[in-house]
Design a protein around this motif. Structure first.
Motif, PDB file in Angstrom:
ATOM      1  N   ILE A   1      -5.180  20.721 -37.450  1.00  0.00           N
ATOM      2  CA  ILE A   1      -4.871  20.028 -38.701  1.00  0.00           C
ATOM      3  C   ILE A   1      -3.658  19.147 -38.455  1.00  0.00           C
ATOM      4  O   ILE A   1      -2.664  19.601 -37.890  1.00  0.00           O
ATOM      5  N   LYS A   2      -3.733  17.877 -38.875  1.00  0.00           N
ATOM      6  CA  LYS A   2      -2.629  16.944 -38.655  1.00  0.00           C
ATOM      7  C   LYS A   2      -2.157  16.365 -39.985  1.00  0.00           C
ATOM      8  O   LYS A   2      -2.792  16.563 -41.028  1.00  0.00           O
ATOM      9  N   ASP A   3      -1.054  15.637 -39.923  1.00  0.00           N
ATOM     10  CA  ASP A   3      -0.479  15.042 -41.132  1.00  0.00           C
ATOM     11  C   ASP A   3      -1.136  13.721 -41.505  1.00  0.00           C
ATOM     12  O   ASP A   3      -0.958  13.231 -42.612  1.00  0.00           O
ATOM     13  N   SER A   4      -1.867  13.136 -40.584  1.00  0.00           N
ATOM     14  CA  SER A   4      -2.447  11.819 -40.805  1.00  0.00           C
ATOM     15  C   SER A   4      -3.756  11.905 -41.601  1.00  0.00           C
ATOM     16  O   SER A   4      -4.533  12.851 -41.457  1.00  0.00           O
ATOM     17  N   TYR A   5      -4.004  10.884 -42.422  1.00  0.00           N
ATOM     18  CA  TYR A   5      -5.214  10.809 -43.241  1.00  0.00           C
ATOM     19  C   TYR A   5      -6.464  10.715 -42.378  1.00  0.00           C
ATOM     20  O   TYR A   5      -7.527  11.232 -42.726  1.00  0.00           O
ATOM     21  N   TYR A   6      -6.353  10.034 -41.225  1.00  0.00           N
ATOM     22  CA  TYR A   6      -7.523   9.771 -40.388  1.00  0.00           C
ATOM     23  C   TYR A   6      -7.604  10.672 -39.157  1.00  0.00           C
ATOM     24  O   TYR A   6      -8.593  10.636 -38.439  1.00  0.00           O
ATOM     25  N   GLU A   7      -6.568  11.455 -38.884  1.00  0.00           N
ATOM     26  CA  GLU A   7      -6.571  12.283 -37.682  1.00  0.00           C
ATOM     27  C   GLU A   7      -6.858  13.746 -38.036  1.00  0.00           C
ATOM     28  O   GLU A   7      -7.040  14.099 -39.193  1.00  0.00           O
ATOM     29  N   GLY A   8      -6.893  14.563 -37.018  1.00  0.00           N
ATOM     30  CA  GLY A   8      -7.228  15.958 -37.239  1.00  0.00           C
ATOM     31  C   GLY A   8      -8.726  16.176 -37.160  1.00  0.00           C
ATOM     32  O   GLY A   8      -9.511  15.251 -36.937  1.00  0.00           O
ATOM     33  N   LEU A   9      -9.125  17.401 -37.354  1.00  0.00           N
ATOM     34  CA  LEU A   9     -10.527  17.788 -37.205  1.00  0.00           C
ATOM     35  C   LEU A   9     -11.117  18.179 -38.548  1.00  0.00           C
ATOM     36  O   LEU A   9     -10.476  18.874 -39.342  1.00  0.00           O
ATOM     37  N   ASP A  10     -12.313  17.699 -38.813  1.00  0.00           N
ATOM     38  CA  ASP A  10     -13.049  18.151 -39.996  1.00  0.00           C
ATOM     39  C   ASP A  10     -13.602  19.539 -39.692  1.00  0.00           C
ATOM     40  O   ASP A  10     -14.539  19.686 -38.914  1.00  0.00           O
TER      41      ASP A  10
ATOM     42  N   HIS B   1      -9.529  11.603 -44.705  1.00  0.00           N
ATOM     43  CA  HIS B   1     -10.816  10.987 -44.398  1.00  0.00           C
ATOM     44  C   HIS B   1     -11.790  12.047 -43.880  1.00  0.00           C
ATOM     45  O   HIS B   1     -11.456  12.897 -43.082  1.00  0.00           O
ATOM     46  N   ALA B   2     -13.036  12.002 -44.371  1.00  0.00           N
ATOM     47  CA  ALA B   2     -14.114  12.894 -43.912  1.00  0.00           C
ATOM     48  C   ALA B   2     -13.737  14.367 -44.063  1.00  0.00           C
ATOM     49  O   ALA B   2     -13.975  15.181 -43.171  1.00  0.00           O
ATOM     50  N   ARG B   3     -13.160  14.704 -45.207  1.00  0.00           N
ATOM     51  CA  ARG B   3     -12.851  16.090 -45.573  1.00  0.00           C
ATOM     52  C   ARG B   3     -11.809  16.749 -44.673  1.00  0.00           C
ATOM     53  O   ARG B   3     -11.716  17.964 -44.611  1.00  0.00           O
ATOM     54  N   ARG B   4     -11.010  15.952 -43.983  1.00  0.00           N
ATOM     55  CA  ARG B   4      -9.936  16.528 -43.174  1.00  0.00           C
ATOM     56  C   ARG B   4      -8.858  17.109 -44.087  1.00  0.00           C
ATOM     57  O   ARG B   4      -8.445  16.466 -45.054  1.00  0.00           O
ATOM     58  N   ILE B   5      -8.423  18.306 -43.765  1.00  0.00           N
ATOM     59  CA  ILE B   5      -7.397  18.969 -44.574  1.00  0.00           C
ATOM     60  C   ILE B   5      -6.024  18.491 -44.135  1.00  0.00           C
ATOM     61  O   ILE B   5      -5.725  18.422 -42.948  1.00  0.00           O
TER      62      ILE B   5
ATOM     63  N   VAL C   1      -6.027  32.498 -46.258  1.00  0.00           N
ATOM     64  CA  VAL C   1      -6.238  31.051 -46.244  1.00  0.00           C
ATOM     65  C   VAL C   1      -4.945  30.344 -45.833  1.00  0.00           C
ATOM     66  O   VAL C   1      -4.961  29.431 -44.999  1.00  0.00           O
ATOM     67  N   ALA C   2      -3.822  30.748 -46.412  1.00  0.00           N
ATOM     68  CA  ALA C   2      -2.537  30.125 -46.080  1.00  0.00           C
ATOM     69  C   ALA C   2      -2.210  30.300 -44.597  1.00  0.00           C
ATOM     70  O   ALA C   2      -1.789  29.354 -43.915  1.00  0.00           O
ATOM     71  N   LYS C   3      -2.390  31.519 -44.086  1.00  0.00           N
ATOM     72  CA  LYS C   3      -2.098  31.776 -42.670  1.00  0.00           C
ATOM     73  C   LYS C   3      -3.014  30.975 -41.761  1.00  0.00           C
ATOM     74  O   LYS C   3      -2.576  30.433 -40.731  1.00  0.00           O
ATOM     75  N   ALA C   4      -4.295  30.871 -42.114  1.00  0.00           N
ATOM     76  CA  ALA C   4      -5.242  30.122 -41.292  1.00  0.00           C
ATOM     77  C   ALA C   4      -4.889  28.643 -41.275  1.00  0.00           C
ATOM     78  O   ALA C   4      -4.938  27.990 -40.216  1.00  0.00           O
ATOM     79  N   LEU C   5      -4.507  28.088 -42.413  1.00  0.00           N
ATOM     80  CA  LEU C   5      -4.132  26.678 -42.479  1.00  0.00           C
ATOM     81  C   LEU C   5      -2.896  26.400 -41.623  1.00  0.00           C
ATOM     82  O   LEU C   5      -2.852  25.421 -40.869  1.00  0.00           O
ATOM     83  N   LEU C   6      -1.907  27.267 -41.719  1.00  0.00           N
ATOM     84  CA  LEU C   6      -0.689  27.082 -40.931  1.00  0.00           C
ATOM     85  C   LEU C   6      -0.967  27.239 -39.439  1.00  0.00           C
ATOM     86  O   LEU C   6      -0.411  26.518 -38.607  1.00  0.00           O
ATOM     87  N   SER C   7      -1.829  28.186 -39.098  1.00  0.00           N
ATOM     88  CA  SER C   7      -2.187  28.392 -37.695  1.00  0.00           C
ATOM     89  C   SER C   7      -2.888  27.168 -37.124  1.00  0.00           C
ATOM     90  O   SER C   7      -2.571  26.701 -36.019  1.00  0.00           O
ATOM     91  N   LEU C   8      -3.836  26.611 -37.873  1.00  0.00           N
ATOM     92  CA  LEU C   8      -4.551  25.427 -37.420  1.00  0.00           C
ATOM     93  C   LEU C   8      -3.619  24.221 -37.316  1.00  0.00           C
ATOM     94  O   LEU C   8      -3.770  23.383 -36.428  1.00  0.00           O
ATOM     95  N   TYR C   9      -2.650  24.147 -38.218  1.00  0.00           N
ATOM     96  CA  TYR C   9      -1.669  23.058 -38.154  1.00  0.00           C
ATOM     97  C   TYR C   9      -0.787  23.203 -36.913  1.00  0.00           C
ATOM     98  O   TYR C   9      -0.529  22.236 -36.189  1.00  0.00           O
ATOM     99  N   ASN C  10      -0.321  24.425 -36.652  1.00  0.00           N
ATOM    100  CA  ASN C  10       0.539  24.666 -35.492  1.00  0.00           C
ATOM    101  C   ASN C  10      -0.190  24.415 -34.181  1.00  0.00           C
ATOM    102  O   ASN C  10       0.427  24.053 -33.177  1.00  0.00           O
ATOM    103  N   LYS C  11      -1.493  24.615 -34.171  1.00  0.00           N
ATOM    104  CA  LYS C  11      -2.292  24.353 -32.979  1.00  0.00           C
ATOM    105  C   LYS C  11      -2.633  22.873 -32.819  1.00  0.00           C
ATOM    106  O   LYS C  11      -3.201  22.462 -31.804  1.00  0.00           O
ATOM    107  N   GLY C  12      -2.308  22.056 -33.831  1.00  0.00           N
ATOM    108  CA  GLY C  12      -2.593  20.631 -33.751  1.00  0.00           C
ATOM    109  C   GLY C  12      -4.000  20.256 -34.176  1.00  0.00           C
ATOM    110  O   GLY C  12      -4.418  19.107 -34.004  1.00  0.00           O
TER     111      GLY C  12
END
Length: 366
Positions: free
Chosen positions: A304-313, A347-351, A291-302
């Motif tokens: 998952i983002k740092d913003s409350y409203y951005e990123g992908l659900d 927002h909308a379950r974005r991690i 889970v940790a590796k997948a989260l970091l991978s998705l973050y590095n790929k852009g």
């Protein structure tokens, strides 16, 4: 534009290493007439020193020379970080087959046998410089960069059979781009949005092989497979725009020319190592590590983002498919991470990742 109007910076620099003064001066004069900036050296050792001090765009080098011969020059410069990859053409009066073979084994790009015609010299230099410029050029991972690559391949390497420009196709969320088992006829480049690729297991579950963002290619392994079918399914997980590159163009880019092939494979191999790492991760890591590796991978790929409203659900079943576990297990582990202050939900379950350093510690050491 006249030759004299071209700036010194625009001129290609040629290093000419030749011990025969007449050949050296005559060849240098020819190159200057064709608007090349020429640096000369009278033996191999001086040539090596000048090449390292002021790396040229191409090296012309005699074979039989005092101090260090042409083979010594090529071998040393091929292993020096300042000069590795510079096109290298031998000038030689020797025509024995063994000399040609030895030079090619050391990495020479071409040979010119003395005496040579002016047009032979200029054509050999132009060909090597053009190819080297192409190989060194960086192409951005967007459709402008891909079209630029196609145009360069078409112009520099005479690949007349390929298209010069591609047009977009849009997909809504949950639309299929292609399905596992369909005939593989197209390479896809993602310009906007996101696509998940997955394979069906024997039990009917999905094994998510990747979540791909803008700038990624999908379908490349399928096009190279002897089966001739897509090896996985691709589904849009957001409003997505892709460009389709026909298989015929893909084959030309891969098979027709070695230089083009190497450059093209480098561009399209965006996620192949990641897939391999994902399989190893599933085989040997704990659920928390996965889970940790997948989260970091998705973050590095852009994704998952740092913003409350951005990123992908990311649907939790897709996330579970990425790490090879049940959806309930993935949800439970994400809940644990949330309680521990490692992540939160936007927002909308974005991690959103709150403590990337601790997630990395879990991924590496847990």
């Amino acid at each position: 534009m006249r030759t004299n109007d071209i700036t010194q910076e625009a001129m290609k620099k040629i290093l000419l290493i030749e011990d025969n003064i007449d050949v050296r001066e005559n060849t240098a004069d020819i190159l200057k007439l064709h608007n090349y900036d020429v640096v000369t050296a009278e033996n191999g050792q001086i040539g090596i020193e000048k090449a390292k001090r002021y790396p040229p765009d191409l090296i012309l080098c005699d074979i039989m020379m005092p101090v260090k011969d042409g083979y010594d020059v090529l071998e040393e410069l091929s292993n020096a970080k300042e000069t590795i990859g510079i096109p290298f053409i031998f000038l030689t009066a020797k025509s024995e087959r063994t000399d040609f073979r030895k030079g090619m084994n050391l990495g020479a790009d071409d040979y010119l046998t003395k005496p040579f015609e002016e047009h032979e010299l200029i054509e050999a230099i132009e060909t090597r410089v053009r190819k080297n410029d192409f190989l060194r050029k960086e192409f951005s991972r967007n459709i402008e960069g891909i079209n630029a690559f196609i145009q360069e391949a078409h112009n520099y390497l005479n690949l007349e059979q390929i298209e010069k420009e591609y047009r977009p196709k849009s997909y809504d969320k949950k639309d299929f781009v292609f399905r596992e088992g369909d005939g593989a006829h197209t390479l896809y480049f993602i310009e906007r949005g996101a696509i998940k690729t997955y394979r069906s297991t024997e039990s009917g579950k999905e094994f998510v092989t990747g979540i791909h963002k803008a700038g990624d290619f999908i379908g490349q392994l399928s096009l190279m497979s002897p089966k001739g079918v897509y090896l996985e399914t691709a589904m849009a997980i957001d409003a997505t725009e892709v460009y389709a590159i026909p298989k015929a163009d893909f084959i030309h880019l891969v098979d027709d020319n070695r230089e083009v092939s190497h450059k093209f494979m480098d561009i399209i191999s965006n996620n192949l190592i990641e897939v391999q790492d994902q399989l190893v991760n599933m085989a040997y890591s704990t659920v928390r590590q996965r889970v940790a590796k997948a989260l970091l991978s998705l973050y590095n790929k852009g994704i998952i983002k740092d913003s409350y409203y951005e990123g992908l659900d990311i649907p939790r079943e897709d996330f579970a498919g990425m790490i090879g576990t049940a959806t309930e297990t993935a949800i439970r582990t994400l809940s644990e991470f949330r309680e521990e202050g490692l992540i939160t939900m936007g927002h909308a379950r974005r991690i959103i990742l709150l403590d990337k350093e601790e997630l990395q510690n879990i991924a590496d050491n847990y």
